[in-house]
Write an enzyme that holds these catalytic residues in place. Structure first.
Site, mmCIF file in Angstrom:
data_model
loop_
_atom_site.group_PDB
_atom_site.id
_atom_site.type_symbol
_atom_site.label_atom_id
_atom_site.label_comp_id
_atom_site.label_asym_id
_atom_site.label_seq_id
_atom_site.Cartn_x
_atom_site.Cartn_y
_atom_site.Cartn_z
ATOM 1 N N TYR A 1 0.811 -1.214 0.000
ATOM 2 C CA TYR A 1 0.000 0.000 0.000
ATOM 3 C C TYR A 1 0.846 1.266 0.000
ATOM 4 O O TYR A 1 0.611 2.199 -0.768
ATOM 5 C CB TYR A 1 -0.918 -0.041 1.228
ATOM 6 C CG TYR A 1 -1.942 1.074 1.282
ATOM 7 C CD1 TYR A 1 -3.030 1.054 0.418
ATOM 8 C CD2 TYR A 1 -1.830 2.106 2.196
ATOM 9 C CE1 TYR A 1 -3.979 2.046 0.463
ATOM 10 C CE2 TYR A 1 -2.775 3.108 2.247
ATOM 11 C CZ TYR A 1 -3.845 3.074 1.384
ATOM 12 O OH TYR A 1 -4.787 4.075 1.431
ATOM 13 N N LYS B 1 0.988 4.363 -2.830
ATOM 14 C CA LYS B 1 0.616 5.725 -2.475
ATOM 15 C C LYS B 1 1.754 6.706 -2.728
ATOM 16 O O LYS B 1 1.536 7.865 -3.087
ATOM 17 C CB LYS B 1 0.166 5.796 -1.015
ATOM 18 C CG LYS B 1 -1.092 4.987 -0.732
ATOM 19 C CD LYS B 1 -2.189 5.311 -1.740
ATOM 20 C CE LYS B 1 -3.384 4.400 -1.601
ATOM 21 N NZ LYS B 1 -4.396 4.619 -2.657
#
Length: 237
Positions: free
Chosen positions: A141, A145
């Site tokens: 993740y 990002k």
């Protein structure tokens, strides 16, 4: 002028300045704007959709399941807000096209896009990520990002000549079902609070006002920026 009269005049003037700076004298900063918000039937996305509609926008919500769309639309329409919705899995081109077409058909165009959809199929050390998980393009993740930060700056440069601004919101630990693994029991929650300058976990509404601001004319000279909403979490963004 008597001293009392002068003090009263100053007090009224100061109150006027305070109201203007807080936005109390301004209503509907997004009046008649059309906003698309992906993954907006729960959590941060839902809070953003609600706030944009409260600030005057016509909002089209979306998510992967029709029942979730129906529930979100019913809730927000029940609050007197201008909200419609459609199913959209952002990983499917036909769904993205339908989302845009729905907004254009209903409102004649699009002013605001909030790309909120996210997925995190892996928890753990980056060294343990399998090739299969990497192939999804979404994980780990934090890596995905970080890529969005660069995408934001690049798109801001490329789209500026078209009068389109591009900004990014970087939420810290916001209490949603998406992040429940980090706060699902009391011990974990208290441990996370210790890392925050503001000794509480964020709520979806803590993100919504920032997004509305970035979409408004008040932010007309802001583009290519990342705003951290993280309760004081140490950050180099």
């Amino acid at each position: 002028m008597h001293k009392a009269g002068l003090l009263g005049l100053c007090a009224r003037a100061w109150n006027s300045v305070r109201m203007a700076s807080s936005g109390m004298t301004r209503r509907d900063p997004l009046a008649n704007k059309v906003a698309l918000v992906t993954a907006s039937t729960d959590g941060i996305g839902f809070a953003i959709a609600r706030r944009l509609a409260q600030d005057g926008a016509h909002v089209v919500v979306s998510s992967r399941k029709q029942q979730n769309v129906d529930q979100a639309v019913a809730t927000l329409q029940g609050e007197g807000l201008s909200v419609t919705g459609t199913v959209c899995h952002v990983g499917k081109a036909e769904d993205r096209e339908r989302l845009v077409a729905t907004a254009v058909k209903l409102h004649g165009g699009i002013d605001i896009l909030v790309s909120n959809a996210a997925v995190n199929p892996f928890f753990g050390s980056i060294m343990d990520v399998t090739e299969e998980v990497w192939d999804k393009g979404f994980s780990p993740y934090n890596v995905s990002k970080t890529a969005l930060l660069g995408l934001t700056k690049t798109l801001a440069i490329e789209l500026a000549p078209r009068n389109i601004r591009v900004n990014c919101l970087a939420p810290g630990l916001i209490k949603t079902s998406f992040s429940r693994m980090l706060w699902m029991d009391k011990e974990k929650e208290e441990s996370m609070k210790e890392t925050l300058r503001i000794r509480r976990l964020g709520e979806p509404e803590d993100c919504a006002g920032i997004v509305s601001f970035l979409c408004s004319e008040d932010a007309s000279y802001i583009t290519g920026e990342t705003v951290v909403v993280g309760g004081g979490t140490p950050s180099r963004l």
